[in-house]
Design an enzyme around this catalytic site. Structure first.
Site, PDB file in Angstrom:
ATOM      1  N   GLY A  18       0.780  -1.242   0.000  1.00 47.69           N
ATOM      2  CA  GLY A  18       0.000   0.000   0.000  1.00 47.69           C
ATOM      3  C   GLY A  18       0.804   1.279   0.000  1.00 47.69           C
ATOM      4  O   GLY A  18       0.252   2.363   0.219  1.00 47.69           O
ATOM      5  N   SER A  24       1.855   7.930   2.384  1.00 45.13           N
ATOM      6  CA  SER A  24       1.005   6.744   2.573  1.00 45.13           C
ATOM      7  C   SER A  24       1.097   6.208   3.999  1.00 45.13           C
ATOM      8  O   SER A  24       2.197   6.144   4.583  1.00 45.13           O
ATOM      9  CB  SER A  24       1.442   5.619   1.620  1.00 45.13           C
ATOM     10  OG  SER A  24       1.251   5.981   0.285  1.00 45.13           O
ATOM     11  N   ILE A  25      -0.033   5.764   4.516  1.00 45.40           N
ATOM     12  CA  ILE A  25      -0.050   5.124   5.836  1.00 45.40           C
ATOM     13  C   ILE A  25       0.887   3.914   5.834  1.00 45.40           C
ATOM     14  O   ILE A  25       1.616   3.669   6.803  1.00 45.40           O
ATOM     15  CB  ILE A  25      -1.498   4.718   6.206  1.00 45.40           C
ATOM     16  CG1 ILE A  25      -2.350   5.974   6.437  1.00 45.40           C
ATOM     17  CG2 ILE A  25      -1.509   3.820   7.432  1.00 45.40           C
ATOM     18  CD1 ILE A  25      -3.836   5.722   6.598  1.00 45.40           C
ATOM     19  N   ASP A  69      -0.795  -5.622  -8.156  1.00 45.26           N
ATOM     20  CA  ASP A  69      -2.156  -5.101  -8.312  1.00 45.26           C
ATOM     21  C   ASP A  69      -3.056  -6.265  -7.936  1.00 45.26           C
ATOM     22  O   ASP A  69      -3.098  -7.281  -8.649  1.00 45.26           O
ATOM     23  CB  ASP A  69      -2.382  -4.657  -9.765  1.00 45.26           C
ATOM     24  CG  ASP A  69      -3.782  -4.104  -9.988  1.00 45.26           C
ATOM     25  OD1 ASP A  69      -4.701  -4.468  -9.219  1.00 45.26           O
ATOM     26  OD2 ASP A  69      -3.963  -3.326 -10.934  1.00 45.26           O
ATOM     27  N   TYR A 160     -18.387   9.604   2.797  1.00 43.43           N
ATOM     28  CA  TYR A 160     -17.585   8.362   2.801  1.00 43.43           C
ATOM     29  C   TYR A 160     -18.296   7.274   1.985  1.00 43.43           C
ATOM     30  O   TYR A 160     -17.676   6.349   1.478  1.00 43.43           O
ATOM     31  CB  TYR A 160     -17.304   7.908   4.237  1.00 43.43           C
ATOM     32  CG  TYR A 160     -16.076   7.015   4.350  1.00 43.43           C
ATOM     33  CD1 TYR A 160     -14.832   7.440   3.880  1.00 43.43           C
ATOM     34  CD2 TYR A 160     -16.171   5.751   4.919  1.00 43.43           C
ATOM     35  CE1 TYR A 160     -13.723   6.621   3.980  1.00 43.43           C
ATOM     36  CE2 TYR A 160     -15.045   4.930   5.035  1.00 43.43           C
ATOM     37  CZ  TYR A 160     -13.833   5.375   4.552  1.00 43.43           C
ATOM     38  OH  TYR A 160     -12.726   4.559   4.657  1.00 43.43           O
ATOM     39  N   LYS A 167     -15.678  -0.838   4.671  1.00 45.22           N
ATOM     40  CA  LYS A 167     -14.819  -0.897   5.868  1.00 45.22           C
ATOM     41  C   LYS A 167     -15.504  -1.688   6.989  1.00 45.22           C
ATOM     42  O   LYS A 167     -14.828  -2.349   7.781  1.00 45.22           O
ATOM     43  CB  LYS A 167     -14.464   0.512   6.360  1.00 45.22           C
ATOM     44  CG  LYS A 167     -13.564   1.308   5.415  1.00 45.22           C
ATOM     45  CD  LYS A 167     -12.198   0.665   5.200  1.00 45.22           C
ATOM     46  CE  LYS A 167     -11.233   1.610   4.503  1.00 45.22           C
ATOM     47  NZ  LYS A 167      -9.998   0.936   4.065  1.00 45.22           N
ATOM     48  N   LYS A 197      -4.134  13.293   5.450  1.00 49.35           N
ATOM     49  CA  LYS A 197      -4.101  13.811   4.080  1.00 49.35           C
ATOM     50  C   LYS A 197      -3.225  12.914   3.195  1.00 49.35           C
ATOM     51  O   LYS A 197      -2.005  13.050   3.183  1.00 49.35           O
ATOM     52  CB  LYS A 197      -3.536  15.231   4.109  1.00 49.35           C
ATOM     53  CG  LYS A 197      -4.026  16.062   2.982  1.00 49.35           C
ATOM     54  CD  LYS A 197      -3.665  17.512   3.180  1.00 49.35           C
ATOM     55  CE  LYS A 197      -4.169  18.275   1.984  1.00 49.35           C
ATOM     56  NZ  LYS A 197      -4.148  19.690   2.188  1.00 49.35           N
ATOM     57  N   THR A 198      -3.838  11.984   2.488  1.00 51.07           N
ATOM     58  CA  THR A 198      -3.093  11.074   1.600  1.00 51.07           C
ATOM     59  C   THR A 198      -3.742  11.109   0.222  1.00 51.07           C
ATOM     60  O   THR A 198      -4.803  11.720   0.048  1.00 51.07           O
ATOM     61  CB  THR A 198      -3.151   9.622   2.121  1.00 51.07           C
ATOM     62  OG1 THR A 198      -4.522   9.211   2.111  1.00 51.07           O
ATOM     63  CG2 THR A 198      -2.589   9.494   3.520  1.00 51.07           C
ATOM     64  N   ALA A 200      -5.244   8.610  -1.377  1.00 54.33           N
ATOM     65  CA  ALA A 200      -6.544   7.930  -1.356  1.00 54.33           C
ATOM     66  C   ALA A 200      -7.615   8.869  -0.781  1.00 54.33           C
ATOM     67  O   ALA A 200      -8.745   8.920  -1.273  1.00 54.33           O
ATOM     68  CB  ALA A 200      -6.463   6.648  -0.530  1.00 54.33           C
TER      69      ALA A 200
END
Ligand SMILES: NC(=O)c1ccc[n+]([C@@H]2O[C@H](COP(=O)([O-])OP(=O)(O)OC[C@H]3O[C@@H](n4cnc5c(N)ncnc54)[C@H](O)[C@@H]3O)[C@@H](O)[C@H]2O)c1
Length: 259
Positions: A18, A24-25, A69, A160, A167, A197-198, A200
């Site tokens: 990811g 990115s997280i 992917d 969302y 989720k 803030k990313t 995604a």
């Protein structure tokens, strides 16, 4: 903080899925795991993403790098074959990916097409089940798996949309995997970070409002950053957390407790 971290994860093998860029997280998780001594396998989505991710993989001294992917058949299997050949085992798995087609994400749940719903569910949720299945035989000494959720799973967060139900399914998947894998010494966590803030996140309409609200609501008074999420995962990866599994762990400055 980093200088005070002991290499508590030394020798552990971690797959991080990811990383798109240094916001990115997944990059926060990779950095925390590496700082705590783990060896890393890092993936990028495709050739375009590789330009951004490969320099980060080098900085993180990743021992395995690969394209992945999850919607392309065979790529997950090839990746786990590579891990098996190179390491012979795996200890930690981070699933930090999500996707929904823009029109299906931004049009409200009522307007989300069946195809869009299925794509969002497949990439953002079922791919974790597929990864867990391939990772399990390699987690011969037990292991820890992480999937990134969001509080839109449990509360309605305006805009969302379809990602809320997706989720919610992901958090349920974590509970059921924790149940099925507990006897093998494998722990499974849903991590629920506050708004960050990313790239995604930029797909969510009016995300800036969400960010403002997150900082305003959190008892700790600040937005979280990707290292906050990374360190929380690093802690859960240690034996200090060896009786913790199946739950949703919030890393949101406490925002989730506020009505
Ligand atoms: N940013 C936030 O506010 C926030 C809050 C809570 C949870 N999350 C979750 O954290 C996770 C990571 O997102 P992020 O915010 O770091 O954004 P990001 O854009 O940095 O990461 C999303 C990743 O998903 C990957 N991805 C998308 N489709 C894929 C596919 N078919 N195969 C493999 N990888 C694919 C992208 O390549 C990217 O690396 C997501 O699950 C997201 O829902 C984000």
């Amino acid at each position: 903080m980093e200088a005070r971290i002991n290499p508590v994860l030394a020798g552990l093998k971690a797959l991080i899925v990811g990383i798109a860029n240094d916001q990115s997280i997944a990059y926060g998780c990779a950095k925390a795991f590496r700082t705590a001594g783990a060896d890393l396998a890092v993936t990028w989505l495709n050739e375009k993403a590789r330009t951004h991710v490969e320099p980060l993989a080098i900085e993180l001294e990743a021992e395995i790098t690969a394209a992945l992917d999850v919607s392309r058949s065979g790529e997950l299997e090839t990746l786990f074959e590579t891990i098996k050949k190179k390491w012979g085992r795996l200890d930690l798995l981070v699933h930090s990916i999500a996707f929904a087609p823009k029109a299906d994400l931004q049009g409200g749940l009522l307007n989300c097409s069946a195809e869009g719903f299925a794509t969002a569910m497949d990439i953002s949720c079922h791919s974790f089940v597929r990864m867990a299945k391939l990772a399990t035989p390699l987690m011969t000494d037990g292991g820890v798996m992480f999937a990134m959720s969001y509080n839109g799973a449990n509360r309605v967060v305006p805009n969302y949309n379809v990602m809320g139900p997706v989720k919610a399914a992901l958090e349920a998947v974590c509970r059921y995997l924790a149940y099925e894998l507990g006897p093998s010494g494998i722990r499974v966590h849903a991590i629920s970070p506050g708004a960050l803030k990313t790239r995604a996140a930029s797909g969510i309409k009016d995300f800036e409002l969400l960010l403002n609200e997150a900082a305003h609501k959190a008892p700790l008074g600040e937005l979280v950053d990707i290292m906050d999420v990374g360190w929380a995962c690093a802690y859960l990866a240690t034996p200090f957390a060896h009786r913790v599994t199946g739950g949703t762990i919030y890393v949101d400055g406490g925002a989730n407790i506020i009505a």
